[in-house]
Structure formats: structure tokens, C-alpha cells
Design a protein around this motif. Structure first.
Motif, PDB file in Angstrom:
ATOM      1  N   GLU A  83       5.423   0.696 -16.662  1.00 15.91           N
ATOM      2  CA  GLU A  83       4.029   1.038 -16.983  1.00 15.91           C
ATOM      3  C   GLU A  83       3.494   0.161 -18.112  1.00 15.91           C
ATOM      4  N   ARG A  84       4.334  -0.108 -19.094  1.00  8.55           N
ATOM      5  CA  ARG A  84       3.913  -1.015 -20.175  1.00  8.55           C
ATOM      6  C   ARG A  84       3.723  -2.430 -19.645  1.00  8.55           C
ATOM      7  N   ILE A  85       4.624  -2.851 -18.783  1.00  9.18           N
ATOM      8  CA  ILE A  85       4.522  -4.192 -18.198  1.00  9.18           C
ATOM      9  C   ILE A  85       3.257  -4.296 -17.352  1.00  9.18           C
ATOM     10  N   CYS A  86       2.962  -3.247 -16.594  1.00  9.16           N
ATOM     11  CA  CYS A  86       1.782  -3.271 -15.725  1.00  9.16           C
ATOM     12  C   CYS A  86       0.473  -3.257 -16.498  1.00  9.16           C
ATOM     13  N   ALA A  87       0.520  -2.928 -17.772  1.00 10.15           N
ATOM     14  CA  ALA A  87      -0.682  -2.959 -18.612  1.00 10.15           C
ATOM     15  C   ALA A  87      -0.968  -4.355 -19.162  1.00 10.15           C
ATOM     16  N   ASP A 147      18.420   2.517  -5.776  1.00  2.61           N
ATOM     17  CA  ASP A 147      17.546   1.428  -6.214  1.00  2.61           C
ATOM     18  C   ASP A 147      16.366   1.241  -5.268  1.00  2.61           C
ATOM     19  N   ILE A 148      16.600   1.341  -3.963  1.00  2.00           N
ATOM     20  CA  ILE A 148      15.497   1.235  -3.000  1.00  2.00           C
ATOM     21  C   ILE A 148      14.535   2.399  -3.187  1.00  2.00           C
ATOM     22  N   PHE A 149      15.073   3.591  -3.415  1.00  2.00           N
ATOM     23  CA  PHE A 149      14.222   4.748  -3.704  1.00  2.00           C
ATOM     24  C   PHE A 149      13.345   4.468  -4.923  1.00  2.00           C
ATOM     25  N   ALA A 150      13.943   3.914  -5.974  1.00  3.66           N
ATOM     26  CA  ALA A 150      13.195   3.600  -7.201  1.00  3.66           C
ATOM     27  C   ALA A 150      12.082   2.593  -6.930  1.00  3.66           C
ATOM     28  N   VAL A 151      12.377   1.594  -6.120  1.00  5.26           N
ATOM     29  CA  VAL A 151      11.356   0.591  -5.781  1.00  5.26           C
ATOM     30  C   VAL A 151      10.210   1.251  -5.031  1.00  5.26           C
ATOM     31  N   VAL A 152      10.536   2.028  -4.006  1.00 14.97           N
ATOM     32  CA  VAL A 152       9.509   2.633  -3.151  1.00 14.97           C
ATOM     33  C   VAL A 152       8.697   3.691  -3.899  1.00 14.97           C
ATOM     34  N   LYS A 153       9.370   4.502  -4.682  1.00 17.90           N
ATOM     35  CA  LYS A 153       8.723   5.654  -5.323  1.00 17.90           C
ATOM     36  C   LYS A 153       8.032   5.312  -6.638  1.00 17.90           C
ATOM     37  N   TRP A 154       8.589   4.405  -7.422  1.00 18.63           N
ATOM     38  CA  TRP A 154       8.079   4.152  -8.764  1.00 18.63           C
ATOM     39  C   TRP A 154       7.595   2.723  -8.987  1.00 18.63           C
ATOM     40  N   VAL A 155       8.443   1.754  -8.677  1.00 11.62           N
ATOM     41  CA  VAL A 155       8.150   0.374  -9.065  1.00 11.62           C
ATOM     42  C   VAL A 155       6.978  -0.192  -8.257  1.00 11.62           C
ATOM     43  N   TYR A 156       7.091  -0.187  -6.939  1.00 11.25           N
ATOM     44  CA  TYR A 156       6.026  -0.749  -6.107  1.00 11.25           C
ATOM     45  C   TYR A 156       4.669  -0.087  -6.364  1.00 11.25           C
ATOM     46  N   PRO A 157       4.587   1.258  -6.398  1.00 13.41           N
ATOM     47  CA  PRO A 157       3.274   1.860  -6.667  1.00 13.41           C
ATOM     48  C   PRO A 157       2.676   1.448  -8.018  1.00 13.41           C
ATOM     49  N   SER A 158       3.503   1.321  -9.032  1.00  9.62           N
ATOM     50  CA  SER A 158       3.002   0.912 -10.347  1.00  9.62           C
ATOM     51  C   SER A 158       2.422  -0.493 -10.305  1.00  9.62           C
ATOM     52  N   TYR A 159       3.151  -1.424  -9.706  1.00 10.76           N
ATOM     53  CA  TYR A 159       2.667  -2.805  -9.649  1.00 10.76           C
ATOM     54  C   TYR A 159       1.474  -2.940  -8.709  1.00 10.76           C
ATOM     55  N   LYS A 160       1.503  -2.235  -7.599  1.00 11.05           N
ATOM     56  CA  LYS A 160       0.373  -2.287  -6.661  1.00 11.05           C
ATOM     57  C   LYS A 160      -0.900  -1.801  -7.358  1.00 11.05           C
ATOM     58  N   ARG A 161      -0.797  -0.696  -8.063  1.00 16.92           N
ATOM     59  CA  ARG A 161      -1.936  -0.137  -8.791  1.00 16.92           C
ATOM     60  C   ARG A 161      -2.426  -1.120  -9.862  1.00 16.92           C
ATOM     61  N   SER A 162      -1.479  -1.736 -10.576  1.00 17.29           N
ATOM     62  CA  SER A 162      -1.896  -2.643 -11.656  1.00 17.29           C
ATOM     63  C   SER A 162      -2.618  -3.867 -11.125  1.00 17.29           C
ATOM     64  N   PHE A 163      -2.197  -4.372  -9.976  1.00 17.76           N
ATOM     65  CA  PHE A 163      -2.891  -5.535  -9.425  1.00 17.76           C
ATOM     66  C   PHE A 163      -4.235  -5.137  -8.818  1.00 17.76           C
ATOM     67  N   ALA A 164      -4.322  -3.935  -8.248  1.00 18.51           N
ATOM     68  CA  ALA A 164      -5.593  -3.468  -7.679  1.00 18.51           C
ATOM     69  C   ALA A 164      -6.627  -3.224  -8.783  1.00 18.51           C
ATOM     70  N   GLU A 165      -6.169  -2.668  -9.913  1.00 15.92           N
ATOM     71  CA  GLU A 165      -7.071  -2.367 -11.017  1.00 15.92           C
ATOM     72  C   GLU A 165      -7.560  -3.616 -11.735  1.00 15.92           C
ATOM     73  N   GLN A 166      -6.709  -4.623 -11.806  1.00 20.68           N
ATOM     74  CA  GLN A 166      -7.042  -5.790 -12.628  1.00 20.68           C
ATOM     75  C   GLN A 166      -7.457  -7.002 -11.812  1.00 20.68           C
ATOM     76  N   ASP A 167      -7.705  -6.824 -10.540  1.00 25.43           N
ATOM     77  CA  ASP A 167      -8.189  -7.962  -9.712  1.00 25.43           C
ATOM     78  C   ASP A 167      -9.666  -8.158  -9.828  1.00 25.43           C
TER      79      ASP A 167
END
Length: 167
Positions: A83-87, A147-167
Motif C-alpha cells: 500500500e505504501r509502494i502503491c502510493a 503466494d498465488i493466493f497473496a498475489v490474487v487477493k492482495w498484491v494484484y488488486p492493490s497495484y491495479k487500483r494504484s495504476f487506475a487511480e494515477q493514470d
């Protein structure tokens, strides 16, 4: 065009960072045991060469396990800090963090649970000196699932949201 360039650059840097973390851990353990011979830079990556004949089975096992442990520790730190990285404003920094997190989370567990048997064993040959290969394989398969669960549930949604918000 700029997006594709960013993806290519960051994916390439992510792979380089993987080798630095993974092989760097091997090198540190080898140096600690006093058996580091040299670091080989090859077309397909980096390889730490050791004086294997001077190592005990336990030392060889720890040496081989060190790379996977290091990549997973760094990966989970990145998961926790996502979350800090995505900011961060820089799209390059966020893209790099995304690729590094993904590569570090998935590559070693995938290799050590499925792929090692197709390419001669690599680190699994050493890990098998300190624990049964079947246990290690099952353990890394379970880790891959987490690890795949973490990517699907937490990591990917965080990065997807950060790129959508800051595009």
C-alpha cells in the motif's frame, strides 16, 4: 507505447533483482562458510560457485536453501509494504515493485515444487541433503499456493487500483 516500454524495462529489472537477491544469498552463505570460489555471470543468469568438497551436507543444504528463503523474505516484505509502494507517484517505481514482488513470490516455489525435476534439480539437490525431497516439494507447492493466493487477493488488486487511480 510508454506503457509497454515501462513494462519491458521493469520486467527486465525485476529479473535482475531476482538474481541479485537469490544468488546474493547463496554468495553470503558460501562466504560465511568460507567456501566461496567465484560468481559466474552467464548468458542465462548468475551462478555462485563453491568448493563443494569442503562443505558438509548440512552446509550444502543451507547454501541451496538460502536463495529461496531470501527471495521469499524480500517478497513478503514487499507484500506487506504494497500500500505504501502503491502510493508512490512514479509509475516506473510501482511497476518495478509489482514485477519484483510477483517474480520473488512465485519463481522459487514454482521451481522447487514442479520445475526442478525437468532441469537436473539445481537447488533441490542440496535441499534434499537436509530434508526429504518429497517434504520439500510438498512444502514449496503449499508455499506456491499461498503466494498465488497473496498475489490474487492482495498484491494484484492493490497495484491495479494504484495504476487506475494515477493514470
Amino acid at each position: 507505447m510508454e506503457k509497454r516500454m515501462r513494462q519491458g524495462v521493469c520486467l527486465t529489472l525485476g529479473i535482475v533483482i531476482y538474481f541479485i537477491v537469490h544468488e546474493g544469498a547463496h554468495a553470503l552463505v558460501a562466504a560465511y562458510f568460507g567456501v566461496l570460489k567465484r560468481v559466474n555471470f552467464m548468458l542465462m543468469g548468475i551462478q555462485v560457485d563453491v568448493y563443494a568438497e569442503q562443505m558438509t551436507s548440512q552446509q550444502m543444504g543451507l547454501f541451496c536453501l538460502a536463495g529461496a528463503v531470501a527471495t521469499l523474505v524480500v517478497a513478503w516484505l514487499l507484500v506487506l509494504l504494497r500500500e505504501r509502494i502503491c502510493a508512490v507517484k512514479s509509475k516506473y517505481a510501482r511497476a518495478l515493485a509489482w514485477y519484483v514482488t510477483l517474480i520473488l513470490l512465485v519463481l522459487d516455489p514454482l521451481y522447487l515444487s514442479v520445475l526442478y525435476g525437468f532441469v537436473g534439480g539445481g537447488d533441490m539437490n542440496g535441499i534434499a541433503l537436509i530434508m526429504p525431497k518429497m517434504w520439500a516439494t510438498i512444502g514449496f507447492a503449499l508455499l506456491l499456493a499461498v503466494d498465488i493466493f497473496a498475489v490474487v487477493k492482495w498484491v494484484y488488486p492493490s497495484y491495479k487500483r494504484s495504476f487506475a487511480e494515477q493514470d
